[in-house]
Design an enzyme around this catalytic site. Structure first.
Site, PDB file in Angstrom:
ATOM      1  N   HIS A 259     -10.290  -1.846   2.786  1.00 30.70           N
ATOM      2  CA  HIS A 259      -9.488  -0.715   3.260  1.00 30.70           C
ATOM      3  C   HIS A 259      -8.174  -0.711   2.486  1.00 30.70           C
ATOM      4  O   HIS A 259      -7.405  -1.675   2.541  1.00 30.70           O
ATOM      5  CB  HIS A 259      -9.227  -0.862   4.757  1.00 30.70           C
ATOM      6  CG  HIS A 259      -8.395   0.245   5.306  1.00 30.70           C
ATOM      7  ND1 HIS A 259      -8.844   1.533   5.396  1.00 30.70           N
ATOM      8  CD2 HIS A 259      -7.134   0.265   5.804  1.00 30.70           C
ATOM      9  CE1 HIS A 259      -7.908   2.290   5.910  1.00 30.70           C
ATOM     10  NE2 HIS A 259      -6.849   1.544   6.173  1.00 30.70           N
ATOM     11  N   ASP A 261      -4.864   1.492   2.128  1.00 26.47           N
ATOM     12  CA  ASP A 261      -4.042   2.611   2.567  1.00 26.47           C
ATOM     13  C   ASP A 261      -3.472   3.308   1.341  1.00 26.47           C
ATOM     14  O   ASP A 261      -2.777   2.684   0.532  1.00 26.47           O
ATOM     15  CB  ASP A 261      -2.917   2.128   3.477  1.00 26.47           C
ATOM     16  CG  ASP A 261      -3.429   1.744   4.859  1.00 26.47           C
ATOM     17  OD1 ASP A 261      -4.156   2.548   5.454  1.00 26.47           O
ATOM     18  OD2 ASP A 261      -3.109   0.639   5.324  1.00 26.47           O
ATOM     19  N   ASP A 371      -9.464   3.797  10.218  1.00 29.01           N
ATOM     20  CA  ASP A 371      -8.092   3.489  10.618  1.00 29.01           C
ATOM     21  C   ASP A 371      -7.251   4.698  10.992  1.00 29.01           C
ATOM     22  O   ASP A 371      -6.055   4.591  11.157  1.00 29.01           O
ATOM     23  CB  ASP A 371      -7.404   2.736   9.467  1.00 29.01           C
ATOM     24  CG  ASP A 371      -6.055   2.156   9.860  1.00 29.01           C
ATOM     25  OD1 ASP A 371      -5.887   1.787  11.030  1.00 29.01           O
ATOM     26  OD2 ASP A 371      -5.169   2.092   8.997  1.00 29.01           O
ATOM     27  N   HIS A 575      -3.563   9.034   6.373  1.00 31.08           N
ATOM     28  CA  HIS A 575      -3.233   8.698   7.760  1.00 31.08           C
ATOM     29  C   HIS A 575      -1.997   7.812   7.947  1.00 31.08           C
ATOM     30  O   HIS A 575      -1.724   7.397   9.088  1.00 31.08           O
ATOM     31  CB  HIS A 575      -4.440   8.077   8.471  1.00 31.08           C
ATOM     32  CG  HIS A 575      -4.865   6.736   7.936  1.00 31.08           C
ATOM     33  ND1 HIS A 575      -6.025   6.571   7.214  1.00 31.08           N
ATOM     34  CD2 HIS A 575      -4.308   5.513   8.014  1.00 31.08           C
ATOM     35  CE1 HIS A 575      -6.154   5.308   6.889  1.00 31.08           C
ATOM     36  NE2 HIS A 575      -5.112   4.639   7.365  1.00 31.08           N
TER      37      HIS A 575
END
Length: 996
Positions: A259, A261, A371, A575
């Site tokens: 993951h 970001d 997420d 996000h």
């Protein structure tokens, strides 16, 4: 028998930590070190490699915050090591507990070829046999923002510190070392068996069997000669490692993952490098581990890799065709799903799916959002309309109040579309495949007895890094091991297909997936949210008017410019950007990007409208909204309508009276709206002073920019002091000051308008405060209706259950509506997402339903200057409103008319008939064929019949999906020469492709 369990377990832990793991790398020789400190932002690899390096040494400090140092490591493998596995061990000053959140490196050969990434859990580089070693490492000095203790205000995220900043790291190790494979294998054996053992019940014989095997192994291990005795220590473990799992053991599909970001505690430019480092790690690992399957979401990150590291992209693309480096997600980024507008959320799928199809030849089927901070009820329909089948997330496990009842279920959206959905019960998207994590997944799985399998994403994430050889070592041992779930590395689409086939009657969850956490993200970083809202609507206008100009005037549509602008807006919906939870650098950059986009879109709109008007001395009014406005057709233009009469403004008891013949509004000496009467019905809309600004203390227990905790409501200050109260055209100007801040509001009751507009300008300098605007309404409303993408959701206004009470802060787009049979009111806005709705019964027996807009917050982490400065908001009260009025006024407030000098009319390309049917976009077909695409939806939540009348010659019409292709379950069209008609279910989205 005496219980010596704790003694042996503690012994295992220390021997692993202090003797076995350190012995994995045996004999070593130092590498020669030199360095070059880049003076500013990162440079291309060829420049960093060719730069003049100066001698350096282990122990040297390096790296101001956000700086880059290019290290060169040179040496030669000793002749006596011939035939042995040798690795360069490069410790840049890592904290082993913070992979992805601090310094990282990318290893290159002298010709610029990328080798692999370096991070705190992956600090080795395999060296070819007998080779001279010459490695160049691009070392990134990323500061630790989320430290210990967490959530402390820091300026490290504000901007680059520059080369004169204090160094953050110190080079710890630069060696060539022999990789001792038997020691590594022993470490993995002990690691896995110890992890499984600790999770078993104390009364389980298997726990004791493992304990005794570990004890025998440790007895056989000479701590002064770990390499020489590792083999015999492993032999003591072979029997327990060979014992198979129970027939009923839970099945875990392990998917390699990282993951990343797209921006968070690092800026976008650093994310591009994180993607390169992680992808390089994975393709390197794939060479040695054919069993590995790695899933990477976010088409934007693939595009960055393609642009900045084409060699790594080429290797990843080849592995993707083999089904090993798997694109997932089907979206441009892992976006927030609460706040993106209707068309923007649709375009997340369009741009993501098209990239994966065009660049990789893969049609992704699973939507991958582990997420994001809650999930819109509009998503299931959009997922299916994008051609995807499945949905995955993990974040709902973070909810504070209620435990979600399913891990595998069918999610039903607001229109009735259902999507097979999975929440990994491992409760992390960064698993390391430890015994604790896997045992938790099996215990936690809520579908036991009906389903047998779940998914576990494994690999270092948030800041990237991905899987490691240690994780793969665990997976190999846990494939079929007694006392553990069965672990199989598997493609995500294979997992979903098998899980869906196994569980055809999975339970149904209806409506939004509300995260009972991170509710402050609807409000934090107001400029980012305003930029998003404005650019979304400007993109709508630009597409509409340029499509009209292409059809009416033969103009060349600016495809490249608008595609680029769309990708910019979609990226900023990531996000942690749109929700306001990134460092200051990210939000300052977003503000600049939005300003540039708004200027470019404004110029594009001006050009298109200039092509559409005729010469003349008059004024033509353009209406991009989906409803007619004052004689100007929806989606068209006409000469400016004649103005209506003036609004009277008169003093009354020290206050003021606004009256335009439709509404009578009273404002008291405090500048509060005390009465709004609908002249047609005589009904009073208010139950108390409205447009009341209220200030709360706002220090959540953790996650400052993310969270609003319910106790904020325990204290409140009503802002009723007035510095100025004076009439202006059609309204009043009110000035107030409070704390270190001030606010100026202009209340406007325009001629012919049935709404009271409020423009609020706040010069905000508070800290850890929450500013709201309250409208107490005289309606008994059991639910509130909030606009979301392509429709609205209803939420209880009461707190009967813990689920109801947990929704104390809600997200809405352009409007919130509350009402009782026969009467309601709407609050519409141009840039606000956070709201709360409460109810109270008055002494007179009436019910007050209070709707509040959340205007501003002031958290200190991760941006200590969050929202400081000036902000401008527009919102309006619409008394006597039904849902259709709320929809109409929401569009109108966000799409004000544009006036252009000239003459003539611009006939809309389409006219739509049917109650509640709203056009969301008019655009050219993505394939640039010249076809026109019209996307519309049913907005009221009712079954209806729609007709679309063509304003230009149409050769044929078809209903298509988001990718503008025909699909199953499309509505049946009844087409004649000048239009087409069809039925819509509540909230259904329909996209029509009109062939010219």
């Amino acid at each position: 028998m005496h219980d010596d369990r704790k003694l042996t377990e503690a012994r295992l832990e220390r021997v692993l930590r202090e003797r076995v793991w350190p012995a994995v790398h045996g004999p070593s020789v130092p590498l020669e070190v030199s360095r070059w400190d880049a003076p500013g932002e990162p440079v291309p690899a060829e420049e960093g490699i060719a730069a003049p390096h100066t001698p350096a040494a282990v122990g040297d400090p390096w790296g101001p915050a956000w700086g880059t140092t290019w290290f060169r490591f040179r040496g030669r493998v000793p002749q006596e090591w011939e035939g042995r596995t040798v690795e360069a061990v490069l410790d840049l000053g890592f904290d082993a507990n913070m992979p992805g959140f601090q310094s990282e490196g990318l290893v290159h050969l002298p010709d610029g070829t990328v080798v692999k990434g370096l991070n705190p859990r992956n600090a080795w580089v395999r060296v070819p046999d007998g080779a001279d070693v010459d490695l160049h490492v691009e070392a990134a000095a990323n500061p630790v923002i989320l430290g210990d203790p967490p959530f402390q205000a820091t300026d490290l995220g504000t901007a680059p510190a520059g080369p004169d900043g204090a160094p953050l790291y110190r080079l710890v190790r630069a060696d060539l070392a022999v990789f001792q494979e038997q020691v590594w294998e022993l470490a993995m054996d002990l690691d896995v068996l110890g992890g499984v053992m600790r999770e078993l019940d104390h009364g389980d014989p298997r726990r004791w069997e493992l304990l005794r095997a570990v004890e025998r192994s440790l007895d056989l291990l000479d701590l002064q000669d770990v390499p020489g005795t590792a083999g015999r220590a492993r032999e003591a473990l072979a029997g327990v490692l060979a014992s198979p799992a129970a027939a009923a053991a839970h099945r875990l599909s392990a998917v390699g993952h990282a993951h990343i970001d797209s921006a968070w505690l690092w800026p976008l430019r650093e994310t591009r490098r994180k993607v390169s480092r992680t992808a390089a790690n994975v393709v390197n690992l794939l060479d040695d581990h054919p069993e590995l399957v790695f899933a990477m979401s976010q088409a934007q990150q693939w595009a960055w890799l393609q642009e900045h590291r084409p060699d790594v992209f080429a290797r990843a693309a080849r592995a993707a065709k083999e089904g090993r480096f798997v694109p997932v997600g089907g979206m441009w980024v892992e976006s927030d799903t609460n706040m993106p507008g209707s068309e923007a959320l649709a375009r997340q799928f369009v741009y993501g799916k098209r990239f994966f199809r065009d660049e990789l030849g893969i049609d992704t089927q699973e939507v991958w959002l582990p997420d994001s901070f809650g999930y819109s009820a509009a998503l299931p329909q959009l997922i299916r309309l994008s051609g995807s089948r499945w949905f995955l997330t993990q974040k709902i496990s973070w909810s504070q109040t209620n435990t979600f009842p399913h891990h595998t279920f069918r999610w039903e959206g607001l229109d009735g579309t259902r999507v097979f959905t999975h929440f990994p019960p491992v409760d992390t998207y960064n698993s390391e495949l430890t015994g604790h994590e896997l045992a938790h997944a099996a215990r936690n799985f809520r579908e036991k007895g009906r389903a047998t399998r779940s998914l576990v994403p494994f690999g270092h994430g948030d800041g990237g890094g991905g899987p490691t050889r240690e994780m793969l070592g665990r997976a190999a041992r846990l494939a079929d091991l007694e006392g553990s779930p069965r672990v199989e590395i598997q493609r995500p689409d294979a997992f979903f297909a098998e899980a869906e086939a196994e569980y055809p009657d999975a339970p149904v969850w209806w409506g939004e997936l509300y995260l009972e956490f991170h509710r402050g993200t609807y409000t934090s970083q107001a400029r980012t949210k305003q930029g998003n809202r404005r650019t979304e609507h400007l993109l709508r206008e630009a597409e509409l008017w340029w499509t009209t100009a292409a059809v009416r005037r033969g103009a060349d549509y600016p495809h490249e410019a608008l595609d680029r602008l769309w990708r910019t807006v979609l990226l900023n919906q990531f996000h942690d950007i749109l929700p306001g939870s990134s460092i200051a650098w990210v939000h300052r950059e977003a503000a600049e990007t939005y300003a540039e986009a708004e200027a470019e879109l404004g110029a594009l709109i001006d050009r298109a409208q200039g092509l559409l008007v005729e010469p003349g001395d008059g004024v033509v009014e353009f209406n991009a909204a989906p409803h007619d406005r004052g004689g100007v057709p929806a989606l068209g233009a006409a000469p400016r309508p004649a103005g209506a009469g003036d609004t009277a403004t008169a003093a009354e008891d020290g206050g003021f009276l606004l009256d335009n013949g439709l509404l009578t509004v009273r404002v008291d000496v405090h500048g509060l709206v005390t009465s709004v009467v609908d002249r047609e019905t005589g009904r009073e809309a208010l139950a108390g002073p409205a447009n009341l600004l209220q200030l709360h203390q706002d220090l959540p227990n953790q996650w400052d920019a993310w969270d609003v905790d319910s106790f904020y409501r325990n204290t409140v200050t009503d802002l009723t002091g007035v510095d100025a109260l004076e009439p202006v055209d059609h309204g009043l100007r009110i000035a107030r000051s409070f704390g270190d801040s001030s606010v100026v509001q202009v209340l406007t009751l325009a001629p012919g308008s049935r709404r009271l507009d409020v423009e609020t300008v706040v010069d905000w300098h508070e800290r850890e405060k929450f500013l709201k605007a309250a409208f107490p309404l005289d309606v008994r409303a059991e639910t509130s209706a909030s606009e979301i993408q392509f429709g609205h959701v209803r939420r209880p206004t009461h707190t009967n259950t813990s689920w109801d009470a947990a929704r104390f802060e809600i997200c809405a787009h352009r409007w919130v509506h509350v009402g009782e049979p026969g009467y309601g009111a709407a609050l519409v806005n141009d840039s606000t997402y956070g709201h709360d709705v409460t109810r109270d019964v008055r002494e007179d027996g009436g019910t007050t339903t209070t709707v509040r807009l959340s205007l501003l917050r002031a958290p200190r982490f991760p941006d200590p200057e969050t929202d400081q400065g000036e902000h401008r908001f527009r919102y309006a009260l619409v008394p006597g409103a039904e849902i259709e009025d709320a929809v109409r006024e929401g569009y109108r407030l966000n799409l004000p008319p544009r006036e252009v000098g000239g003459s003539g009319t611009v006939e809309p390309l389409v006219r739509v008939e049917g109650a509640g049917v709203a056009v969301e976009s008019v655009k050219p077909a993505d394939d640039r064929s010249g076809d026109v695409v019209v996307r519309l939806y049913e907005s009221l939540g009712a079954r209806t019949r729609a007709a679309v009348r063509f304003g230009f010659p149409v050769a044929g019409v078809s209903a298509v999906n988001l990718l503008e292709e025909e699909y199953e379950d499309a509505p049946e069209l009844e087409t004649d020469g000048d239009g087409t008609a069809f039925s819509l279910r509540p909230f259904q989205v329909v996209t029509l492709r009109l062939a010219r």
